[in-house]
Scaffold this motif. Structure first.
Motif, PDB file in Angstrom:
ATOM      1  N   ASP A 168     -27.329  75.292  51.158  1.00 46.90           N
ATOM      2  CA  ASP A 168     -27.693  76.440  50.320  1.00 46.90           C
ATOM      3  C   ASP A 168     -26.539  76.837  49.408  1.00 46.90           C
ATOM      4  O   ASP A 168     -26.750  77.161  48.225  1.00 46.90           O
ATOM      5  N   ILE A 169     -25.326  76.828  49.953  1.00 43.80           N
ATOM      6  CA  ILE A 169     -24.148  77.187  49.154  1.00 43.80           C
ATOM      7  C   ILE A 169     -23.892  76.130  48.083  1.00 43.80           C
ATOM      8  O   ILE A 169     -23.666  76.450  46.908  1.00 43.80           O
ATOM      9  N   TYR A 170     -23.922  74.858  48.476  1.00 45.00           N
ATOM     10  CA  TYR A 170     -23.653  73.778  47.526  1.00 45.00           C
ATOM     11  C   TYR A 170     -24.682  73.765  46.392  1.00 45.00           C
ATOM     12  O   TYR A 170     -24.338  73.521  45.225  1.00 45.00           O
ATOM     13  N   LYS A 171     -25.951  74.001  46.707  1.00 43.19           N
ATOM     14  CA  LYS A 171     -26.980  74.016  45.675  1.00 43.19           C
ATOM     15  C   LYS A 171     -26.717  75.127  44.666  1.00 43.19           C
ATOM     16  O   LYS A 171     -26.872  74.932  43.450  1.00 43.19           O
ATOM     17  N   ARG A 172     -26.334  76.292  45.155  1.00 49.16           N
ATOM     18  CA  ARG A 172     -26.035  77.406  44.261  1.00 49.16           C
ATOM     19  C   ARG A 172     -24.840  77.083  43.376  1.00 49.16           C
ATOM     20  O   ARG A 172     -24.849  77.369  42.172  1.00 49.16           O
ATOM     21  N   LEU A 173     -23.818  76.472  43.958  1.00 49.27           N
ATOM     22  CA  LEU A 173     -22.637  76.107  43.189  1.00 49.27           C
ATOM     23  C   LEU A 173     -22.957  75.027  42.159  1.00 49.27           C
ATOM     24  O   LEU A 173     -22.416  75.037  41.048  1.00 49.27           O
ATOM     25  N   ALA A 174     -23.825  74.098  42.522  1.00 47.48           N
ATOM     26  CA  ALA A 174     -24.176  73.000  41.615  1.00 47.48           C
ATOM     27  C   ALA A 174     -24.872  73.510  40.358  1.00 47.48           C
ATOM     28  O   ALA A 174     -24.667  72.967  39.262  1.00 47.48           O
ATOM     29  N   ILE A 175     -25.670  74.556  40.496  1.00 50.54           N
ATOM     30  CA  ILE A 175     -26.382  75.124  39.341  1.00 50.54           C
ATOM     31  C   ILE A 175     -25.399  75.704  38.331  1.00 50.54           C
ATOM     32  O   ILE A 175     -25.555  75.529  37.118  1.00 50.54           O
ATOM     33  N   ASN A 176     -24.361  76.352  38.833  1.00 49.44           N
ATOM     34  CA  ASN A 176     -23.400  77.021  37.960  1.00 49.44           C
ATOM     35  C   ASN A 176     -22.212  76.148  37.576  1.00 49.44           C
ATOM     36  O   ASN A 176     -21.392  76.558  36.745  1.00 49.44           O
ATOM     37  N   ASN A 177     -22.109  74.970  38.190  1.00 51.24           N
ATOM     38  CA  ASN A 177     -20.969  74.087  37.938  1.00 51.24           C
ATOM     39  C   ASN A 177     -21.462  72.644  37.837  1.00 51.24           C
ATOM     40  O   ASN A 177     -21.112  71.795  38.644  1.00 51.24           O
ATOM     41  N   ARG A 178     -22.241  72.379  36.809  1.00 42.66           N
ATOM     42  CA  ARG A 178     -22.879  71.071  36.679  1.00 42.66           C
ATOM     43  C   ARG A 178     -21.874  69.943  36.446  1.00 42.66           C
ATOM     44  O   ARG A 178     -22.180  68.771  36.683  1.00 42.66           O
ATOM     45  N   ASP A 179     -20.692  70.274  35.973  1.00 42.94           N
ATOM     46  CA  ASP A 179     -19.678  69.245  35.743  1.00 42.94           C
ATOM     47  C   ASP A 179     -18.956  68.834  37.022  1.00 42.94           C
ATOM     48  O   ASP A 179     -18.265  67.811  37.038  1.00 42.94           O
ATOM     49  N   ASP A 180     -19.096  69.621  38.082  1.00 39.60           N
ATOM     50  CA  ASP A 180     -18.441  69.305  39.349  1.00 39.60           C
ATOM     51  C   ASP A 180     -19.343  68.365  40.146  1.00 39.60           C
ATOM     52  O   ASP A 180     -20.045  68.776  41.070  1.00 39.60           O
ATOM     53  N   LEU A 181     -19.288  67.092  39.796  1.00 30.89           N
ATOM     54  CA  LEU A 181     -20.187  66.110  40.402  1.00 30.89           C
ATOM     55  C   LEU A 181     -19.894  65.860  41.874  1.00 30.89           C
ATOM     56  O   LEU A 181     -20.755  65.359  42.600  1.00 30.89           O
ATOM     57  N   ALA A 182     -18.679  66.198  42.312  1.00 29.95           N
ATOM     58  CA  ALA A 182     -18.330  65.972  43.717  1.00 29.95           C
ATOM     59  C   ALA A 182     -19.221  66.780  44.657  1.00 29.95           C
ATOM     60  O   ALA A 182     -19.387  66.408  45.828  1.00 29.95           O
ATOM     61  N   ILE A 183     -19.808  67.853  44.158  1.00 27.21           N
ATOM     62  CA  ILE A 183     -20.721  68.645  44.983  1.00 27.21           C
ATOM     63  C   ILE A 183     -21.876  67.782  45.472  1.00 27.21           C
ATOM     64  O   ILE A 183     -22.405  67.981  46.577  1.00 27.21           O
TER      65      ILE A 183
END
Length: 271
Positions: A168-183
């Motif tokens: 849940d946390i990673y999905k939320r972060l991925a939406i706001n940080n699309r350039d952080d592919l390591a997520i």
């Protein structure tokens, strides 16, 4: 703090783009092995064992999981024999000790400062590992909404086996940080733990497209293939990595998994 050093490097390299390829160019390309070779050459051939050199050796070694060498570089930097080191080196060394599972040493170095969000994250994880619940909660309450703090919180949930909470946390972060592919790798690890191997593989491929030689990602892909298909498919994927002998911890992991994928064959020779 480690990201700040990387970002400063990227800015300085852009401003000096006409220079020949050097260790800093290699670091920007995440070719840490190549960067270490260059740094070693500078040290042995030109006597450039400077403070900056030591800090980059520590940085590269840390990312290659050569924690012993990273520790030695940071201890040398902190000796004062090469000039006054930045206070953040205490936290870099604390991070190394954490990954070496030397939690008491990690706490000691983290407490040496400086006091910032990175210090709190290190202590947050160290006190969880040492089962000091009171101090762990003190630092848990200081975890904020910054990208790094939320990554730290997600990692904590993963360590506790709370994989859905971590997702849940990673999905939320991925939406706001699309350039952080390591997520995507972190998400794939969570889905692997939940036995959703096909989902894990699909998400992982998003990261592997630009970073096809990532040891961690390729190994995770092989583990997914093993669960979905068979050991032969998994072993074939791992062989794409070539040799990782220069990275001891990764070499041991790959050898271990190759034995698993081959149903225990050559276990006595490899393990």
């Amino acid at each position: 703090m480690r990201h700040q050093r990387f970002n400063r490097l990227r800015a300085s390299t852009i401003n000096n783009s006409s220079k020949a390829l050097n260790e800093k160019d290699l670091i920007l390309k995440r070719d840490y092995v190549g960067a270490l070779v260059t740094l070693d050459f500078q040290n042995t051939s030109h006597g450039e064992n400077t403070l900056d050199n030591l800090l980059w050796v520590g940085y590269c070694s840390f990312h290659l999981r050569d924690y012993t060498r990273a520790r030695d570089a940071y201890i040398d930097a902190l000796s004062g024999n090469h000039g006054e080191p930045p206070k953040e080196v205490n936290l870099h060394l604390a991070s190394v000790y954490y990954y070496m599972r030397m939690y008491d040493e990690a706490i000691k170095m983290a407490m040496a400062g400086p006091e910032n969000l990175l210090q709190n994250r290190i202590l947050y994880h160290c006190f969880q590992r040492t089962e000091n619940d009171k101090k762990h909660m003190i630092h848990h309450e200081k975890i904020g909404n910054t990208h790094e703090d939320q990554l730290s919180l997600a990692a904590m949930q993963y360590n506790r086996g709370h994989y859905q909470e971590s997702i849940d946390i990673y999905k939320r972060l991925a939406i706001n940080n699309r350039d952080d592919l390591a997520i995507n790798v972190f998400l794939a690890m969570c889905y692997f733990k939940l036995d959703y191997y096909d989902v894990s593989l699909e998400i992982l491929n998003t990261y592997l497209e630009p970073f096809h030689d990532s040891f961690v990602a390729v190994n995770l892909k092989a583990c997914n293939l093993y669960r979905l298909y068979n050991g032969d498919a998994a072993a074939k994927e791992l062989k794409n990595l070539g040799t990782v002998d220069r990275i001891i911890s990764l070499s041991q992991l790959i050898q271990h998994n190759m034995v698993v994928f081959s149903n225990g064959e050559r276990a006595s020779q490899l393990l």
